[in-house]
Design a protein around this motif. Structure first.
Motif, PDB file in Angstrom:
ATOM      1  N   GLU A 768     -33.638 -14.068  -5.007  1.00 45.33           N
ATOM      2  CA  GLU A 768     -33.129 -15.398  -5.446  1.00 45.33           C
ATOM      3  C   GLU A 768     -32.064 -15.733  -5.633  1.00 45.33           C
ATOM      4  OE1 GLU A 768     -35.167 -16.642  -9.587  1.00 45.33           O
ATOM      5  OE2 GLU A 768     -36.802 -15.415  -8.831  1.00 45.33           O
ATOM      6  N   PHE A 769     -31.385 -14.472  -5.731  1.00 43.80           N
ATOM      7  CA  PHE A 769     -29.946 -14.473  -6.028  1.00 43.80           C
ATOM      8  C   PHE A 769     -29.353 -14.996  -4.944  1.00 43.80           C
ATOM      9  CE2 PHE A 769     -26.046 -12.423  -5.469  1.00 43.80           C
ATOM     10  CZ  PHE A 769     -24.761 -13.288  -6.457  1.00 43.80           C
ATOM     11  N   THR A 770     -30.159 -13.943  -3.386  1.00 40.70           N
ATOM     12  CA  THR A 770     -29.117 -14.197  -2.241  1.00 40.70           C
ATOM     13  C   THR A 770     -29.992 -15.479  -1.346  1.00 40.70           C
ATOM     14  OG1 THR A 770     -30.190 -12.001  -1.922  1.00 40.70           O
ATOM     15  CG2 THR A 770     -30.215 -13.351   0.166  1.00 40.70           C
ATOM     16  N   ASN A 771     -30.978 -16.245  -2.405  1.00 39.06           N
ATOM     17  CA  ASN A 771     -31.992 -17.558  -2.101  1.00 39.06           C
ATOM     18  C   ASN A 771     -30.847 -18.365  -1.994  1.00 39.06           C
ATOM     19  OD1 ASN A 771     -33.985 -16.332  -0.352  1.00 39.06           O
ATOM     20  ND2 ASN A 771     -35.390 -17.400  -2.002  1.00 39.06           N
ATOM     21  N   HIS A 772     -30.473 -18.078  -3.173  1.00 40.22           N
ATOM     22  CA  HIS A 772     -29.582 -19.200  -4.555  1.00 40.22           C
ATOM     23  C   HIS A 772     -27.676 -19.549  -3.244  1.00 40.22           C
ATOM     24  CE1 HIS A 772     -26.819 -20.615  -6.737  1.00 40.22           C
ATOM     25  NE2 HIS A 772     -26.074 -20.128  -7.488  1.00 40.22           N
ATOM     26  N   CYS A 773     -27.352 -18.176  -2.934  1.00 41.51           N
ATOM     27  CA  CYS A 773     -26.165 -18.014  -1.962  1.00 41.51           C
ATOM     28  C   CYS A 773     -26.381 -18.429  -0.940  1.00 41.51           C
ATOM     29  CB  CYS A 773     -25.876 -16.567  -2.005  1.00 41.51           C
ATOM     30  SG  CYS A 773     -25.338 -15.947  -3.566  1.00 41.51           S
ATOM     31  N   ILE A 774     -27.646 -18.751  -0.075  1.00 39.41           N
ATOM     32  CA  ILE A 774     -27.305 -19.162   1.021  1.00 39.41           C
ATOM     33  C   ILE A 774     -27.208 -20.562   0.688  1.00 39.41           C
ATOM     34  CG2 ILE A 774     -28.905 -19.436   2.630  1.00 39.41           C
ATOM     35  CD1 ILE A 774     -29.796 -16.014   2.645  1.00 39.41           C
ATOM     36  N   ARG A 775     -28.107 -21.134  -0.287  1.00 38.34           N
ATOM     37  CA  ARG A 775     -28.362 -22.336  -0.671  1.00 38.34           C
ATOM     38  C   ARG A 775     -26.915 -23.375  -0.148  1.00 38.34           C
ATOM     39  NH1 ARG A 775     -32.003 -23.075  -4.692  1.00 38.34           N
ATOM     40  NH2 ARG A 775     -33.044 -21.951  -3.490  1.00 38.34           N
ATOM     41  N   LYS A 776     -25.799 -22.655  -0.891  1.00 35.58           N
ATOM     42  CA  LYS A 776     -24.649 -22.409  -1.581  1.00 35.58           C
ATOM     43  C   LYS A 776     -23.733 -22.675  -0.878  1.00 35.58           C
ATOM     44  CE  LYS A 776     -23.289 -23.869  -5.806  1.00 35.58           C
ATOM     45  NZ  LYS A 776     -22.501 -23.762  -6.800  1.00 35.58           N
ATOM     46  N   GLY A 777     -23.844 -21.478   0.752  1.00 39.25           N
ATOM     47  CA  GLY A 777     -23.206 -21.359   2.061  1.00 39.25           C
ATOM     48  C   GLY A 777     -22.000 -20.728   1.691  1.00 39.25           C
ATOM     49  N   ARG A 778     -21.505 -20.213  -0.428  1.00 35.26           N
ATOM     50  CA  ARG A 778     -20.832 -19.499  -0.311  1.00 35.26           C
ATOM     51  C   ARG A 778     -20.543 -18.381  -1.596  1.00 35.26           C
ATOM     52  NH1 ARG A 778     -18.502 -21.963  -4.584  1.00 35.26           N
ATOM     53  NH2 ARG A 778     -16.338 -20.601  -4.555  1.00 35.26           N
ATOM     54  N   VAL A 779     -19.824 -17.625  -1.349  1.00 27.62           N
ATOM     55  CA  VAL A 779     -20.123 -16.955  -2.525  1.00 27.62           C
ATOM     56  C   VAL A 779     -19.043 -16.252  -2.865  1.00 27.62           C
ATOM     57  CG1 VAL A 779     -20.750 -14.713  -1.863  1.00 27.62           C
ATOM     58  CG2 VAL A 779     -21.704 -15.515  -3.691  1.00 27.62           C
ATOM     59  N   SER A 780     -18.311 -15.579  -4.154  1.00 29.79           N
ATOM     60  CA  SER A 780     -16.961 -14.954  -4.484  1.00 29.79           C
ATOM     61  C   SER A 780     -16.948 -13.647  -4.208  1.00 29.79           C
ATOM     62  CB  SER A 780     -16.692 -15.541  -5.810  1.00 29.79           C
ATOM     63  OG  SER A 780     -17.429 -14.707  -6.171  1.00 29.79           O
ATOM     64  N   ARG A 781     -16.013 -13.184  -3.750  1.00 36.22           N
ATOM     65  CA  ARG A 781     -15.953 -11.866  -3.265  1.00 36.22           C
ATOM     66  C   ARG A 781     -16.742 -10.656  -4.795  1.00 36.22           C
ATOM     67  NH1 ARG A 781     -14.216  -8.984   0.625  1.00 36.22           N
ATOM     68  NH2 ARG A 781     -12.967 -10.322   0.810  1.00 36.22           N
ATOM     69  N   ASP A 782     -16.227 -11.376  -5.884  1.00 36.09           N
ATOM     70  CA  ASP A 782     -16.539 -10.390  -6.541  1.00 36.09           C
ATOM     71  C   ASP A 782     -17.927 -10.510  -7.256  1.00 36.09           C
ATOM     72  OD1 ASP A 782     -15.447  -8.736  -8.959  1.00 36.09           O
ATOM     73  OD2 ASP A 782     -16.789 -10.392 -10.080  1.00 36.09           O
ATOM     74  N   SER A 783     -18.224 -11.170  -7.389  1.00 34.59           N
ATOM     75  CA  SER A 783     -19.946 -11.838  -6.691  1.00 34.59           C
ATOM     76  C   SER A 783     -20.809 -11.499  -5.728  1.00 34.59           C
ATOM     77  CB  SER A 783     -20.616 -13.224  -6.861  1.00 34.59           C
ATOM     78  OG  SER A 783     -19.697 -13.976  -7.675  1.00 34.59           O
ATOM     79  N   ALA A 784     -20.740 -11.164  -4.434  1.00 31.57           N
ATOM     80  CA  ALA A 784     -20.520 -10.524  -3.723  1.00 31.57           C
ATOM     81  C   ALA A 784     -20.942  -9.315  -4.460  1.00 31.57           C
ATOM     82  CB  ALA A 784     -19.517 -10.633  -2.080  1.00 31.57           C
ATOM     83  N   GLU A 785     -20.061  -8.531  -4.500  1.00 32.52           N
ATOM     84  CA  GLU A 785     -20.136  -7.054  -4.489  1.00 32.52           C
ATOM     85  C   GLU A 785     -20.405  -6.728  -5.470  1.00 32.52           C
ATOM     86  OE1 GLU A 785     -15.462  -5.269  -4.436  1.00 32.52           O
ATOM     87  OE2 GLU A 785     -15.458  -6.241  -1.961  1.00 32.52           O
ATOM     88  N   LYS A 786     -20.632  -7.413  -6.386  1.00 33.76           N
ATOM     89  CA  LYS A 786     -21.390  -6.593  -7.682  1.00 33.76           C
ATOM     90  C   LYS A 786     -22.731  -7.122  -7.730  1.00 33.76           C
ATOM     91  CE  LYS A 786     -18.676  -7.429 -11.802  1.00 33.76           C
ATOM     92  NZ  LYS A 786     -18.281  -9.178 -11.958  1.00 33.76           N
ATOM     93  N   PHE A 787     -23.207  -8.263  -6.210  1.00 31.24           N
ATOM     94  CA  PHE A 787     -24.690  -7.691  -5.675  1.00 31.24           C
ATOM     95  C   PHE A 787     -25.318  -6.814  -5.328  1.00 31.24           C
ATOM     96  CE2 PHE A 787     -27.233  -9.223  -2.250  1.00 31.24           C
ATOM     97  CZ  PHE A 787     -28.447  -9.455  -3.335  1.00 31.24           C
ATOM     98  N   ILE A 788     -24.077  -6.149  -4.256  1.00 32.22           N
ATOM     99  CA  ILE A 788     -24.002  -5.614  -3.663  1.00 32.22           C
ATOM    100  C   ILE A 788     -24.067  -3.613  -4.015  1.00 32.22           C
ATOM    101  CG2 ILE A 788     -22.899  -3.895  -1.334  1.00 32.22           C
ATOM    102  CD1 ILE A 788     -21.820  -6.644  -0.473  1.00 32.22           C
ATOM    103  N   ILE A 789     -24.254  -3.509  -4.847  1.00 34.24           N
ATOM    104  CA  ILE A 789     -24.246  -2.685  -5.803  1.00 34.24           C
ATOM    105  C   ILE A 789     -25.210  -2.816  -6.627  1.00 34.24           C
ATOM    106  CG2 ILE A 789     -23.182  -1.563  -7.559  1.00 34.24           C
ATOM    107  CD1 ILE A 789     -20.845  -2.324  -7.167  1.00 34.24           C
TER     108      ILE A 789
END
Length: 890
Positions: A768-789
């Motif tokens: 769901e999170f990924t789908n959300h980001c893709i729909r928005k087309g952008r995500v902050s570096r901090d959010s991206a790194e938290k998600f990667i972890i």
RNA sequence: GCCGAAGUGGCGGAACUGGUAGACGCGCUGGACUCAAAAUCCAGUGGUGGCAACACUGUGUGGGUUCGAGUCCCACCUUCGGUACCA
């Protein structure tokens, strides 16, 4: 950028290996509560390689381990091989290849396959039960078992030297003392009625014989009973401890504990002595219902009972002999098959009922088992269903002694007339003999039992007794490929075990691995290896049997703690550092045997002060089986998958054109529905395999494999790779509120789901999170790194790759797992579902801090409500804050 | 027979201590891209009725408790796993 999973996975596996990322030491900087021991049931490395079922449990534990490392834990996560076993030996018989060669080859395959999955094991701790450096300690433990007796008073195993020898034994001499001790040892060598498989030429444990009378390992039905000298372990002595221990295992599945309880099979009752009419003999029976003694109208002894030949009168000798012979030829299968129709024969002899002096006939029947209780019963047909059936068939009197309680009138009349059997509680009748000072009439079951036991004990003809179904454990096998027993049989009949310094007793090289026809192990051909001589010139012969596969797996979790130690099985400090195993995951098929045997050994080691915990495994979890679709015709015959064609969601045979049913079945070569993990890794990558196995459903559920499911998670990982690796998607600006909300929901969900072993829903949230980001087309570096972890425990290769792309130079394996922040999760408003009489009609959004009464007014005043209220009376409005509004109208 | 687990769309499965059933994924349908296909992307998707708003219906079956039940209670049915005369 292309998601080149093969390149990424190879790269990171190499990185982890070269940097020994997952090597673990007993670092004192971690306090006890920051250490965790996570264990998989180690596999038997079969010739067919890894099965997709293996990675399921392995991935689950790996996720927990990776997560815990990021939570600052010191994690022990090892892997090894349960490598003794029949197939390598059979292959040796056929080809002459030494089993160790086959075994090593299979281990290499397994290791390669497991490594290709990116599991974070500390490979420096790899163990192999067939390694003399390992089985040395299995033999060492056997010696401990041999030298231990069980002190019933203390309920504790103690060294045999601490066994007090009674004076009357001492005076008889050395030999008697030795025999007295041998009778107390946990391990003993004796004649045992055992199952013999004619195909395997091997003795099998009772539990290896299946219900249909075939041998579990080979499927052959050529099994029979034989009387052979065997090594046995007195596990029933620990029955009470094993049973009680279950209550403290609060993190074990209730089902497993229940199965173990049933297996141990504790029942309380009494032993009662019956005199035999006209003989000096006494027939001892065990009964759980001593209260029904007045209703005993006959007795039964098992065909194998030692008194049978003594009891039988001349008149009945021939018939009884024939019956006993026939029974001995029956397998357990036959005995149970005939369960509906009981058989038996009268011995011509009578026993005397101790409560009333009545003479009752003694029968022989195979529904009474030799191995349980005393091998003889008193039969109370009015209050025992089996006895009732039997008495009906042989016209034996049925005497009710209990007025049923809570039965309907019809049943009650039948019971009192001896036409029905009543096993529940009631009020005793016909249960008194004033001349003997015994009367339980008018009492109920509980009171009756204790009164009769008291009476029996007072008269010295019986006593309260606890019985267990659990039997002695047969631990010898007539095989080559197992641990040799560190035992010598001397010419004078003495048995001794080796001294510790003589270990390991290695398996000798053999020319041929064929078992002897007589049932002797292949080791009987070992020539010089067999022969020993002590310093006095006495000669002896080594034990030729070997231990069963259970032996190595009974204690392997302890060896992982200190696998290279050659002075002791493991150091005490390290044992204290890690034990007990915090999480143990494996298949449910080991619910009873492996786990019970292992607990038994552990308790003995605990009693001897060798381990510091009473139980080995704190939390146990059973993974479900992974099945596959298969196809069968309407008549139920199975069709191999490669002969099946799909058209419009229906299935047809390519050969006959017949329509087929899709079913779910175990993967098997004949059904051609086996999925090979290597293929999945090659086509979709290890991360997809891991993620799919976790996404399929709950870990404990049995579930079918589908290729399209793998494609689904592969698509997800591809999207993750594509989105998070593209610089233009990652911003340095502060994060949006809605993204922060779903991010923190995801962190919370993933964290909770890993801790609760509910991986499928955590993965769904990350999607769901990924789908959300893709729909928005952008995500902050901090959010991206938290998600990667968050993703990294599940798909570690991809996560490491993305982590590196984000400019980090070291592994993320020890990055702190992100903390979710409640402030992003709390809502100001809530969209209340508004229902009328429980039926949802519309939704209205209100602030969460709006008082109930205001919500009520707002709802009733809303124009959407008018339609549902009109012409009706509003009886009540239920407002559940943050949940729902329900209006009751009539 | 006994013990244990479980029955939710076409499929795998979500749903916290009773509070919007069907999250997420697969499949399917339509669309975009393409000469075309695959891949990818977008939209829709429990069933029935309706152009629609919407209504009815729906978690194995039958009852019950409750303002409200997939969730709790009673009875039953089915499937899977374990076990087999344990006195």
């Amino acid at each position: 950028m292309e998601y080149n999973f093969t390149r990424i996975e190879k790269k990171w596996q190499k990185y982890w290996e070269e940097n020994k990322t997952f090597k673990v030491t007993e670092d004192p900087a971690f306090p006890k509560e920051k250490r965790i021991y996570v264990l998989d049931m180690f596999p038997y490395p079969s010739g067919s390689g890894l099965h997709v079922g293996h990675p399921e449990g392995y991935t689950a534990t790996d996720i927990v381990c990776r997560y815990k490392r990021m939570r600052g834990f010191n994690v022990l996560h090892p892997m090894g091989w349960d490598a003794f076993g029949l197939p390598a030996e059979q292959y040796a018989i056929q080809t002459g290849t030494h089993p160790s060669v086959t075994t090593n080859h299979n281990c290499d395959t397994f290791r390669r396959q497991i490594k290709s999955l990116g599991l974070s094991y500390d490979w420096d701790r790899e163990i192999n039960t067939t390694d003399p450096g390992y089985y040395k300690w299995t033999q060492w433990i056997f010696i401990r078992l041999y030298n231990t007796w069980f002190d019933e008073k203390l309920q504790k195993g103690r060294h045999i030297d601490e066994l007090e020898i009674p004076q009357e034994i001492k005076v008889k001499g050395k030999r008697e003392v030795r025999e007295y001790r041998d009778k107390k040892r946990l391990a003993y060598y004796d004649n045992a009625q055992v199952w013999w498989c004619n195909q395997c030429k091997i003795v099998c444990a009772n539990e290896e014989i299946l219900n249909d009378g075939s041998h579990e390992k080979c499927g052959s039905k050529e099994v029979e009973r034989r009387n052979l000298k065997q090594w046995m372990l007195r596990i029933p002595l620990y029955a009470e401890r094993l049973l009680e221990g279950l209550d403290d295992l609060t993190e074990w599945p209730e089902s497993v504990k229940e199965m173990q309880r049933n297996w141990i099979g504790r029942s309380t009752g009494a032993d009662v002595d019956f005199e035999i009419d006209g003989m000096e003999e006494v027939l001892k029976v065990f009964t759980t219902r001593p209260d029904t003694l007045f209703g005993a109208t006959y007795m039964v002894i098992a065909p194998e009972h030692e008194l049978v030949s003594k009891l039988v009168t001349d008149e009945y000798k021939k018939a009884v002999k024939d019956y006993v012979k026939a029974a001995s030829l029956k397998s357990d299968l036959d005995r149970t098959d005939l369960a509906k129709e009981k058989t038996g024969i009268f011995t011509g002899r009578y026993a005397v009922n101790p409560v009333n002096g009545e003479k009752i006939p003694v029968w022989v029947a195979d529904y009474v088992l030799t191995g349980y209780g005393t091998g003889a019963i008193m039969a109370v047909p009015a209050h025992d269903t089996r006895d009732f059936e039997y008495a009906k068939k042989f016209n034996i009197p049925i005497r009710p002694i209990m007025d049923p309680e809570g039965a309907d009138e019809k049943t009650r009349r039948q019971v009192l007339a001896g036409d029905a059997c009543w096993t529940e509680d009631g009020i005793y009748i016909n249960s008194a003999d004033p001349s003997r000072g015994l009367d339980i009439n008018g009492l109920n079951k509980e009171a009756g039992i204790s009164k009769i036991i008291g009476w029996l004990e007072e008269k010295g003809i019986g006593e309260a007794k606890v019985n267990y179904k659990l039997r002695d454990w047969l631990v010898s096998r007539q095989r080559y490929w197992g641990e040799p027993f560190p035992v010598i049989h001397w010419e004078d009949g003495e048995i001794s075990v080796l001294d510790d310094y003589e270990l390991p007793l290695k398996l000798p090289e053999l020319e041929k691995y064929q078992p002897g026809e007589s049932g002797e192990s292949p080791l009987a051909n070992a020539g010089n290896w067999l022969k020993v001589k002590d310093k006095n010139g006495r000669t002896g012969r080594r034990e030729t049997n070997t231990m069963p596969q259970w032996a190595g797996s009974c204690w392997y979790y302890l060896r992982f703690i200190d696998p290279q130690n050659d002075r002791e099985p493991f150091s005490k400090e390290k044992e204290k550092y890690w034990m007990p195993v915090d999480l143990y995951i494996g298949g449910a098929e080991h619910a009873v045997l492996h786990l019970l045997y292992s607990r038994f050994w552990h308790k003995v080691l605990y009693d001897l002060g060798i381990v510091s915990t009473d139980e080995p495994y704190t939390k146990l979890y059973n993974q479900g089986m992974i099945l596959a679709y298969a196809y069968e015709t309407k008549s139920g015959s199975k069709i191999p998958s490669d002969e099946v064609e799909e058209r419009d969601g229906r299935f047809f045979s390519r050969v006959t054109g017949e329509e087929l049913n899709q079913i779910v079945a175990k993967m098997s070569k004949t059904l051609k529905n086996v999925v090979n993990p290597d293929d999945v890794v090659r086509n979709y990558g290890a991360d997809s395999l891991r993620l799919y196995e976790m996404f399929m459903g709950p870990l404990e559920a049995t579930k079918p494999w589908t290729e399209s499911g793998v494609k689904g998670v592969f698509g997800f990982l591809s999207r993750v790779h594509k989105f998070f690796s593209e610089r233009k998607n990652i911003t340095e600006e502060p994060e949006d509120k809605d993204t922060l909300k779903i991010l923190h929901q995801t962190i919370k969900k993933v964290q909770g789901d890993i801790e609760g072993l509910r991986f499928n829903t955590g993965i769904a949230k990350m999607m769901e999170f990924t789908n959300h980001c893709i729909r928005k087309g952008r995500v902050s570096r901090d959010s991206a790194e938290k998600f990667i972890i968050c993703l990294s425990p599940f798909a570690p290769h991809l996560a490491e790759e993305l982590w590196e792309l984000h400019g980090h130079e070291t592994t993320l394996a020890f990055e702190p797992f992100p903390q979710y922040d409640k402030q992003y999760l709390v809502e100001d408003t809530y969209e209340y579902p508004v229902s009328f009489n429980g039926k949802l009609r519309f939704k209205l959004e209100f602030p969460l801090d709006m008082p109930d009464s205001e919500i009520e007014n707002a709802v009733l005043g809303h124009e959407s409500a008018r339609k549902w209220i009109e012409g009706k009376q509003v009886k009540k409005v239920i407002v559940v804050r943050g949940k729902i509004v329900n209006v009751v109208v009539i």
